[in-house]
Design an enzyme around this catalytic site. Structure first.
Site, PDB file in Angstrom:
ATOM      1  N   LYS A 173       0.846  -1.135   0.163  1.00 28.85           N
ATOM      2  CA  LYS A 173       0.112  -0.255  -0.087  1.00 28.85           C
ATOM      3  C   LYS A 173       0.664   1.255   0.272  1.00 28.85           C
ATOM      4  CE  LYS A 173      -1.945   2.578   2.851  1.00 28.85           C
ATOM      5  NZ  LYS A 173      -1.470   3.774   2.576  1.00 28.85           N
ATOM      6  N   VAL A 209      -7.350   1.172   4.873  1.00 28.28           N
ATOM      7  CA  VAL A 209      -6.842   0.402   3.749  1.00 28.28           C
ATOM      8  C   VAL A 209      -5.046  -0.516   4.555  1.00 28.28           C
ATOM      9  CG1 VAL A 209      -5.189  -0.620   1.806  1.00 28.28           C
ATOM     10  CG2 VAL A 209      -7.083   0.039   1.556  1.00 28.28           C
ATOM     11  N   GLU A 248      10.094   1.559  10.974  1.00 26.33           N
ATOM     12  CA  GLU A 248      11.179   2.918  10.503  1.00 26.33           C
ATOM     13  C   GLU A 248       9.829   4.087  10.300  1.00 26.33           C
ATOM     14  OE1 GLU A 248      13.982   2.083   9.376  1.00 26.33           O
ATOM     15  OE2 GLU A 248      13.678  -0.006   9.005  1.00 26.33           O
ATOM     16  N   CYS A 281      13.599  11.842   6.730  1.00 27.46           N
ATOM     17  CA  CYS A 281      13.660  11.382   7.820  1.00 27.46           C
ATOM     18  C   CYS A 281      15.599  11.449   8.984  1.00 27.46           C
ATOM     19  CB  CYS A 281      13.525   9.810   7.547  1.00 27.46           C
ATOM     20  SG  CYS A 281      14.168   9.121   7.128  1.00 27.46           S
TER      21      CYS A 281
END
Ligand code: NAD
Length: 476
Positions: A173, A209, A248, A281
């Site tokens: 997804k 989802v 993560e 990140c």
């Protein structure tokens, strides 16, 4: 308007169970350019069923068979490289050079590296010389893979390829905000001819989802990259089925610039934070500068930030593009405003639109000085082109400030003193420490401490995430 409403289930593009559409917005002009479907429980059930059936035979394939599929996929990826760069540029507003040379290239690098690691990986090991026991590494099963928008293909490749390589089957997804690169990658997988059901794609949002995947009883593992907020919800939703959860998550990286650092360390640090419009990140968004060079560092930092151009994604060059969405734009601008209100000094940039850009989610490279860890901008992940500069006097003080966060993903340090570099690197509580601007090599593990997550992606560590470990004793 691109029609991207189909899902890929059991080896073919199929219509969703019910009509529930979502527009994909171009962040450069705020206009929708594609429409996708948001999946439902029925779509996920169908994809899981197909992945579960495919697992029966895919897990029995040899390493050589799987390597052949991956090599074929790699050659298709190379052939369609420029299509991938264009998709990423369009969906996330990444300038085309960056989308191509960095974002799309990262997918190829990981694919190549996993092929190499798989070649050398032993799925069956003799325990030790004195023992007749064996250790087997076996695929965990059906995997749910949930990815973010900020490094779209990088994150997808880091999950899909090790799942393939280890003999797992999967449902991907991608982010509903930047789903086009994931759909193009699905076309490549289809072209490579993987057996039906091994790979499935269902688009959707997190609440729908994403939650279905996390809680599904027939999904054995969920691998997630995204915010710490969603990571927490996924862990809760997965707990009932005790599936493996690899996370993560976010970061609030520190970059310690010692007085003995190389000449352009501050300028390189600014470029690093602002690249990808600050949406990484492991961006080093807190720059800690030793007091003796603080004034010069602030001057260099402001000068470098002012040199960075902000412009359209379709233009060639080394400028930065917009941030991803209206929501992110509003969040970043309100954090910039909170920095001003809480008493930090605005040294470059600010909340106004960059010159000449009246549409799109563009933000000026922004620098704050006089920031403390108590301020919102010192604590929260901003995820935009915003940097805080913080002075320090001693090594211990710098380490303390950097570690004073709930995150622990990527930290950086700049010094010409090798011994100091390694001493400080050991004290920093994070999954990666980058010294003097050196990047991590392909195949090294990437992941976080604490609220930055619990997984490691890339290389052998990335393969191991998808494996169960079994002890098998020998004959008496
Ligand atoms: P996000 O958490 O909002 O969304 C990421 C993905 O999770 C999307 O596909 C989204 O639909 C899905 N999702 C959202 N809520 C969910 C839920 N409740 N259950 C299941 N799925 C859910 O994050 P984002 O805004 O797309 O990405 C930015 C974040 O990702 C930043 O915090 C960044 O630091 C982090 N990130 C981490 C890494 C890493 O390797 N550690 C890499 C890239 C990005």
């Amino acid at each position: 308007m691109l029609n991207k409403k189909k899902f890929y289930i059991n080896g073919e593009w199929v219509n969703p169970h019910k009509e529930d559409n979502c527009e994909v917005i171009n962040p450069c002009n705020e206009d929708p350019f594609a429409v996708i479907s948001l999946g439902s429980k029925e779509d996920i059930d169908k994809a899981v069923k197909s992945a579960k059936t495919a697992f029966i035979t895919w897990k029995e394939t040899s390493k050589e068979q799987r390597l052949n599929f991956l090599k074929k996929l790699l050659s298709i990826y190379k052939k369609r490289f420029s299509e991938m760069a264009e998709a990423i540029s369009l969906e996330m507003g990444a300038p085309i050079n960056w989308a191509s040379d960095v974002q799309t290239a990262s997918g190829q690098t990981h694919l190549e590296d996993f092929i190499l690691r798989l070649k050398n990986f032993k799925f069956d090991e003799h325990f030790d010389e004195k023992s007749n026991n064996h250790i087997y590494y076996e695929p965990i099963g059906v995997c749910g893979l949930i990815t973010p928008w900020n490094w779209p293909i990088n994150q997808i490749v880091l999950k899909v390829i090790p799942a393939f390589a280890t003999g797992c089957t999967m449902i991907l997804k991608p982010s509903e905000i930047a789903p086009i690169s994931g759909m193009l990658f699905t076309e490549m997988i289809d072209e490579a001819g993987f057996p039906k059901g091994v790979f499935n794609l269902v688009n959707g949002d997190g609440a729908g989802v994403g939650t279905q995947i996390s809680s599904h009883p027939n999904i054995d593992m969920v691998s997630f990259t995204g915010s710490t907020r969603a990571g927490r919800l996924i862990s809760k939703n997965a707990s009932e089925t005790i599936k493996r959860v690899c996370l993560e998550l976010g970061g609030k990286g520190g970059n310690i610039v010692f007085a003995d650092s190389y000449k352009d360390a501050v300028r390189d640090g600014i470029r690093n934070v602002m690249s990808n419009s600050g949406q990484s990140c492991d961006a080093p968004t807190r720059m800690l500068v030793e007091k003796s060079i603080y004034e010069r560092a602030v001057k260099d930092a402001v000068d470098e930030a002012n040199k960075i151009q902000v412009d359209q994604a379709s233009k060639k060059g080394d400028h930065i593009g917009p941030v991803i969405s209206k929501t992110q734009y509003n969040k970043i601008i309100s954090l910039i405003e909170s920095g001003i209100t809480e008493g930090a000094t605005l040294a470059a940039g600010g909340p106004e639109l960059p010159n000449g850009l009246n549409k799109g989610y563009f933000i000026k490279p922004t620098i704050f000085t006089d920031v403390t860890n108590e301020m919102k901008i010192g604590k929260e992940e901003i995820f935009g082109p915003v940097l805080s500069i913080i002075p320090f006097e001693t090594e211990d003080e710098a380490v303390k400030i950097v570690n004073d966060t709930s995150y622990g993903l990527g930290n950086y340090l700049q010094t010409e003193d090798k011994e100091k570099a390694h001493r400080v690197a050991k004290k920093l509580r994070s999954g990666c420490v980058y010294i003097n601007g050196n990047p991590a090599d392909a195949g090294t593990p990437f992941g976080g401490y604490r609220q930055s997550g619990n997984g490691r992606e890339g290389g052998v560590w990335g393969l191991e995430e998808y494996l169960e470990v079994k002890t098998v004793t020998g004959w008496r």
